[in-house]
Scaffold this active site. Structure first.
Site, PDB file in Angstrom:
ATOM      1  N   ASP A   1     -18.567  21.613  -1.493  1.00 35.90           N
ATOM      2  CA  ASP A   1     -19.012  20.729  -2.572  1.00 35.90           C
ATOM      3  C   ASP A   1     -20.434  20.221  -2.353  1.00 35.90           C
ATOM      4  OD1 ASP A   1     -19.222  19.015  -4.668  1.00 35.90           O
ATOM      5  OD2 ASP A   1     -17.858  17.511  -3.878  1.00 35.90           O
TER       6      ASP A   1
ATOM      7  N   ASP B   1     -23.952  20.014  -8.793  1.00 34.68           N
ATOM      8  CA  ASP B   1     -22.654  19.691  -8.213  1.00 34.68           C
ATOM      9  C   ASP B   1     -21.670  20.859  -8.366  1.00 34.68           C
ATOM     10  OD1 ASP B   1     -20.479  18.372  -7.190  1.00 34.68           O
ATOM     11  OD2 ASP B   1     -20.069  17.252  -9.020  1.00 34.68           O
TER      12      ASP B   1
END
Ligand SMILES: *[C@@H]1O[C@H](CO)[C@@H](O)[C@H](O)[C@H]1NC(C)=O
Ligand SMILES: *[C@@H]1O[C@H](CO)[C@@H](O)[C@H](O)[C@H]1NC(C)=O
Ligand SMILES: *[C@@H]1O[C@H](CO)[C@@H](O)[C@H](O)[C@H]1NC(C)=O
Ligand SMILES: *[C@@H]1O[C@H](CO)[C@@H](O)[C@H](O)[C@H]1NC(C)=O
Length: 499
Positions: free
Chosen positions: A297, A96
């Site tokens: 992201d 992430d």
């Protein structure tokens, strides 16, 4: 000057106009001179992440200070197999770029002890059987945009990532959690949860310690997620892999939050969105003054853009927004066109096929429109929030080779080669312009953003398969206007070029 004006025709018109345009198609422009590509033998990447024999190119800088970590693409989410503790315990963590803490599921968590074994795939850490475990504190708390959370202890441990061993890394142990997977946040340490929520100073996170312990030269890494349907992607700490992208890397600055002197999230300025059709005609959906901050992201499955822009895009492609879900006829994936994301003049062209995601109902069956046409999710969603929390998630990132240079606060981008197994790894050095093969865009547009609810500590993790699971698919299908199912109308697009 010719200004492209969008015109949407019905299918019958398109057929005849296309026939004409194909005949009138201009000659391909072939640049003069020899190709600028030097060819040399490739090193194949061994898919075993713990035994990667990448050899240094003889005529290139030694690439020994890089760490290659293969990622598994499971249900369109990206996972890294890593080890923790002494002796090493195997874990699979969700990677992430939108968060900065690493945390793992624990054998002590009541959630993981459930008889359905929800933590089986990510694995559980048993601190009592590791000699390198070191307690830090009991105030680990993280909550993500999808409301999932993990609370527990902070500790320090030895981690194995790729072929590197990182020691004394602070991380969270999930003792009370609602999430079924541990997360490997690889953002700026200044974005760790304890900084914002507890007012503490940042602790050195994974990327910081990789530099501190001499594994890589500066805080920088490259992400290649690969094709939607590919099984694996890669993150390369401290290096770039020039075999994985087209042309050269183009560098843009990372944007800074208003009132801050340096960035703490991977926010960059998107200066336009356009389309390219199957005969290479392009159109812009934004004005020349357009600019919004977008978060790059990897922890977000889809891409979120302003609602009005989404509506323009949806109208061109026959996309509909139903039950808070973006849907389209699956056949859009067969059309050879791209959605073009502009970053201060450099464009990432995302093929339609990368934006069309299989949809299943709660029983696991494909969903169809009223006319039997198969329904898919569309990888771009509208984001209505006025604070500018727009996110370019995995549906965008798969088409982009992205180098995150934390030290220089820069992002370098290129269009990817999908599915290549070749590898040509170059090391990222330290200091200014450390990323090789990269040049800055000519006039970079930067923005100061102010958002209060930006996902800085709350990576949105949207499980693809769960989007539809919360909806009743038959209701969703019934809400669709029949024309789109039947005609797959507007995406058969043409542009007339007016002087
Ligand atoms: C990660 O581990 C799982 C489970 O052992 C395995 O199936 C998978 O192939 C591994 N992935 C990689 C890239 O080695
Ligand atoms: C890449 O590989 C996957 C899996 O084999 C395949 O489904 C996909 O079509 C390939 N993509 C491209 C662009 O070749
Ligand atoms: C472009 O798409 C149209 C509509 O699907 C199709 O009829 C046409 O053959 C395509 N043209 C090319 C050059 O691929
Ligand atoms: C798709 O279009 C691009 C140009 O827009 C062209 O280079 C490519 O060859 C086309 N691919 C197919 C499969 O027609």
């Amino acid at each position: 000057m010719k200004v492209p004006v969008p015109v949407v025709y019905s299918v019958l018109f398109v057929a005849s106009i296309l026939a004409r345009s194909v005949q009138a198609e201009p000659q391909l422009v072939v640049p003069d001179g020899p190709p600028k590509v030097v060819s040399f033998p490739f090193t194949k990447v061994n898919k075993n992440p713990y035994n990667i024999p990448y050899r240094n190119r003889r005529f290139r800088k030694r690439a020994d200070k890089t760490i290659l970590q293969i990622l598994d693409n499971a249900d369109y989410l990206y996972y890294a197999n890593i080890t923790i503790g002494t002796p090493p315990q195997n874990l699979r963590l969700h990677i992430d770029t939108g968060s900065s803490d690493l945390w793992v599921e624990s054998t002590e968590s009541t959630f993981c002890q459930d008889s359905s074994n929800p933590c089986e795939r990510t694995g559980t850490y048993d601190r009592s059987s590791s000699s390198s475990y070191e307690y830090v504190s009991s105030d680990f708390r993280i909550t993500y945009a999808d409301k999932e959370f993990s609370h527990g202890d902070y500790a320090k441990e030895t981690f194995g990532v790729g072929d590197a061993k990182v020691t004394g890394l602070q991380f969270g142990i999930g003792l009370e959690t609602t999430s079924s997977e541990g997360i490997m946040g690889i953002g700026y340490d200044t974005n760790e949860v304890q900084v914002d929520w507890l007012g503490k100073d940042p602790y050195p996170n994974l990327i910081d310690l990789m530099v501190e312990q001499g594994h890589i030269q500066s805080r920088a890494y490259s992400l290649w997620l690969n094709d939607l349907d590919a099984d694996t992607g890669e993150v390369l700490f401290g290096g770039i892999d020039t075999a994985k992208y087209k042309g050269k890397l183009h560098t843009i600055p990372i944007d800074t939050r208003k009132g801050k002197s340096s960035p703490s999230e991977f926010m960059v300025t998107l200066t336009g969105i356009g389309l390219t059709n199957n005969i290479s005609q392009t159109m812009s959906l934004t004005s020349s003054k357009f600019g919004i901050p977008v978060l790059l992201d990897s922890g977000t499955t889809y891409t979120y853009i302003p609602t009005s822009l989404y509506q323009n895009l949806a109208a061109e492609l026959g996309v509909q927004y139903v039950s808070r879900t973006s849907v389209v006829a699956c056949s859009l994936r067969d059309y050879n066109g791209t959605v073009d994301f502009d970053f201060s003049g450099f464009k990432i062209n995302v093929p339609f096929s990368e934006l069309v995601v299989d949809a299943f109902d709660i029983y696991g069956y494909p969903i169809t429109f009223d006319n039997g046409e198969q329904l898919c999710f569309f990888g771009v969603f509208p984001e209505s929030s006025s604070d500018g929390s727009y996110v370019l998630g995995d549906t965008f990132l798969r088409s982009a080779y992205v180098v995150y240079d934390l030290d220089n606060a820069e992002i370098s981008l290129a269009n990817v080669h999908f599915n290549v197994s070749e590898s040509d790894i170059m090391e990222i050095g330290s200091g200014k312009k450390a990323v090789p093969d990269a040049t800055g865009v000519e006039n970079p547009v930067t923005l100061e953003f102010t958002g209060t609810t930006l996902p800085h500590d709350t990576p949105a993790i949207t499980q693809t398969r769960n989007v539809q699971a919360t909806e009743n698919p038959s209701i969703a299908a019934a809400l669709l206007t029949p024309t789109v199912g039947g005609v797959i109308g507007a995406w058969l697009m043409m542009w007339s070029f007016l002087a």
